[in-house]
Design a protein around this motif. Structure first.
Motif, PDB file in Angstrom:
ATOM      1  N   VAL A  30       0.845  -1.195   0.000  1.00  0.00           N
ATOM      2  CA  VAL A  30       0.000   0.000   0.000  1.00  0.00           C
ATOM      3  C   VAL A  30       0.879   1.245   0.000  1.00  0.00           C
ATOM      4  N   ALA A  31       1.926   1.236   0.807  1.00  0.00           N
ATOM      5  CA  ALA A  31       2.829   2.387   0.889  1.00  0.00           C
ATOM      6  C   ALA A  31       3.461   2.667  -0.474  1.00  0.00           C
ATOM      7  N   ARG A  32       3.849   1.619  -1.176  1.00  0.00           N
ATOM      8  CA  ARG A  32       4.462   1.785  -2.492  1.00  0.00           C
ATOM      9  C   ARG A  32       3.491   2.466  -3.462  1.00  0.00           C
ATOM     10  N   ASN A  33       2.219   2.091  -3.393  1.00  0.00           N
ATOM     11  CA  ASN A  33       1.220   2.675  -4.302  1.00  0.00           C
ATOM     12  C   ASN A  33       0.995   4.163  -4.046  1.00  0.00           C
ATOM     13  N   TYR A  34       1.214   4.617  -2.825  1.00  0.00           N
ATOM     14  CA  TYR A  34       0.966   6.012  -2.465  1.00  0.00           C
ATOM     15  C   TYR A  34       2.250   6.809  -2.205  1.00  0.00           C
ATOM     16  N   ASN A  35       3.394   6.214  -2.516  1.00  0.00           N
ATOM     17  CA  ASN A  35       4.692   6.866  -2.278  1.00  0.00           C
ATOM     18  C   ASN A  35       4.870   7.243  -0.809  1.00  0.00           C
ATOM     19  N   LEU A  36       4.593   6.300   0.060  1.00  0.00           N
ATOM     20  CA  LEU A  36       4.740   6.514   1.495  1.00  0.00           C
ATOM     21  C   LEU A  36       5.703   5.485   2.068  1.00  0.00           C
ATOM     22  N   VAL A  37       6.052   5.682   3.318  1.00  0.00           N
ATOM     23  CA  VAL A  37       6.869   4.730   4.055  1.00  0.00           C
ATOM     24  C   VAL A  37       5.915   3.706   4.700  1.00  0.00           C
ATOM     25  N   PRO A  38       6.249   2.423   4.683  1.00  0.00           N
ATOM     26  CA  PRO A  38       5.357   1.414   5.274  1.00  0.00           C
ATOM     27  C   PRO A  38       4.992   1.707   6.729  1.00  0.00           C
ATOM     28  N   GLU A  39       5.917   2.264   7.483  1.00  0.00           N
ATOM     29  CA  GLU A  39       5.632   2.574   8.889  1.00  0.00           C
ATOM     30  C   GLU A  39       4.531   3.622   9.010  1.00  0.00           C
ATOM     31  N   THR A  40       4.484   4.560   8.075  1.00  0.00           N
ATOM     32  CA  THR A  40       3.431   5.576   8.074  1.00  0.00           C
ATOM     33  C   THR A  40       2.071   4.917   7.879  1.00  0.00           C
ATOM     34  N   VAL A  41       1.994   3.994   6.936  1.00  0.00           N
ATOM     35  CA  VAL A  41       0.736   3.281   6.677  1.00  0.00           C
ATOM     36  C   VAL A  41       0.333   2.487   7.920  1.00  0.00           C
ATOM     37  N   ARG A  42       1.300   1.824   8.540  1.00  0.00           N
ATOM     38  CA  ARG A  42       1.008   1.033   9.736  1.00  0.00           C
ATOM     39  C   ARG A  42       0.456   1.915  10.847  1.00  0.00           C
ATOM     40  N   LEU A  43       1.059   3.076  11.048  1.00  0.00           N
ATOM     41  CA  LEU A  43       0.596   3.992  12.094  1.00  0.00           C
ATOM     42  C   LEU A  43      -0.805   4.515  11.794  1.00  0.00           C
ATOM     43  N   TRP A  44      -1.078   4.840  10.533  1.00  0.00           N
ATOM     44  CA  TRP A  44      -2.406   5.334  10.161  1.00  0.00           C
ATOM     45  C   TRP A  44      -3.471   4.265  10.359  1.00  0.00           C
ATOM     46  N   VAL A  45      -3.153   3.031  10.002  1.00  0.00           N
ATOM     47  CA  VAL A  45      -4.106   1.925  10.173  1.00  0.00           C
ATOM     48  C   VAL A  45      -4.353   1.683  11.659  1.00  0.00           C
ATOM     49  N   ALA A  46      -3.289   1.710  12.455  1.00  0.00           N
ATOM     50  CA  ALA A  46      -3.436   1.507  13.901  1.00  0.00           C
ATOM     51  C   ALA A  46      -4.281   2.620  14.515  1.00  0.00           C
ATOM     52  N   ALA A  47      -4.062   3.853  14.090  1.00  0.00           N
ATOM     53  CA  ALA A  47      -4.836   4.983  14.611  1.00  0.00           C
ATOM     54  C   ALA A  47      -6.310   4.847  14.223  1.00  0.00           C
ATOM     55  N   ALA A  48      -6.567   4.412  12.996  1.00  0.00           N
ATOM     56  CA  ALA A  48      -7.948   4.232  12.546  1.00  0.00           C
ATOM     57  C   ALA A  48      -8.639   3.125  13.335  1.00  0.00           C
ATOM     58  N   LYS A  49      -7.911   2.038  13.599  1.00  0.00           N
ATOM     59  CA  LYS A  49      -8.494   0.946  14.388  1.00  0.00           C
ATOM     60  C   LYS A  49      -8.786   1.411  15.809  1.00  0.00           C
ATOM     61  N   LYS A  50      -7.876   2.162  16.385  1.00  0.00           N
ATOM     62  CA  LYS A  50      -8.072   2.668  17.744  1.00  0.00           C
ATOM     63  C   LYS A  50      -9.273   3.601  17.801  1.00  0.00           C
ATOM     64  N   GLU A  51      -9.395   4.464  16.807  1.00  0.00           N
ATOM     65  CA  GLU A  51     -10.513   5.406  16.751  1.00  0.00           C
ATOM     66  C   GLU A  51     -11.840   4.667  16.583  1.00  0.00           C
ATOM     67  N   ASN A  52     -11.851   3.632  15.766  1.00  0.00           N
ATOM     68  CA  ASN A  52     -13.080   2.885  15.511  1.00  0.00           C
ATOM     69  C   ASN A  52     -13.444   1.939  16.645  1.00  0.00           C
ATOM     70  N   SER A  53     -12.488   1.617  17.487  1.00  0.00           N
ATOM     71  CA  SER A  53     -12.774   0.679  18.575  1.00  0.00           C
ATOM     72  C   SER A  53     -13.234   1.375  19.845  1.00  0.00           C
ATOM     73  N   GLY A  54     -13.283   2.684  19.845  1.00  0.00           N
ATOM     74  CA  GLY A  54     -13.766   3.416  21.005  1.00  0.00           C
ATOM     75  C   GLY A  54     -12.713   3.709  22.038  1.00  0.00           C
ATOM     76  N   GLN A  55     -11.453   3.705  21.671  1.00  0.00           N
ATOM     77  CA  GLN A  55     -10.395   3.946  22.632  1.00  0.00           C
ATOM     78  C   GLN A  55      -9.945   5.399  22.676  1.00  0.00           C
ATOM     79  N   THR A  56     -10.449   6.236  21.784  1.00  0.00           N
ATOM     80  CA  THR A  56     -10.086   7.651  21.830  1.00  0.00           C
ATOM     81  C   THR A  56     -11.045   8.374  22.769  1.00  0.00           C
ATOM     82  N   PRO A  57     -10.663   9.505  23.313  1.00  0.00           N
ATOM     83  CA  PRO A  57     -11.562  10.235  24.219  1.00  0.00           C
ATOM     84  C   PRO A  57     -12.896  10.607  23.563  1.00  0.00           C
TER      85      PRO A  57
END
Length: 97
Positions: A30-57
């Motif tokens: 996915v990172a290659r398709n968007y010219n990103l670093v894989p770690e950036t994609v991993r962090l964004w996915v983790a943040a989205a999962k956290k937000e969707n799971s109800g762990q954000t304030p």
């Protein structure tokens, strides 16, 4: 020389997360398709999962408000049933005499 971090738009973040979740591809693909670093994609996915799971304030707040609203609805329902049962008990108590 230290590079200044790049600010990505929320739309791009959402698109990248959706691409990862839909395609069953790795972070690197996915990172290659968007010219990103894989770690950036991993962090964004983790943040989205956290937000969707109800762990954000914000998510916890909205979950708590929904829970309180449901409890208040249930209390009104129980109070209504209780009032009906009191009337029924009084009616049948009168009938017994």
């Amino acid at each position: 020389m230290v590079k200044k971090p790049v600010k990505y738009s929320p739309e791009l973040r959402a698109e990248v997360v959706a691409a990862y979740e839909q395609g069953g591809r790795t972070y690197a693909e996915v990172a290659r398709n968007y010219n990103l670093v894989p770690e950036t994609v991993r962090l964004w996915v983790a943040a989205a999962k956290k937000e969707n799971s109800g762990q954000t304030p914000e998510a916890r707040g909205s979950i708590e408000r929904a829970r309180v609203a449901e409890m208040e609805r249930r209390i009104r329902e129980l109070e209504s049933e209780n009032a009906f049962l009191k009337k029924a008990a009084a009616f049948f108590a009168r009938e017994q005499r």
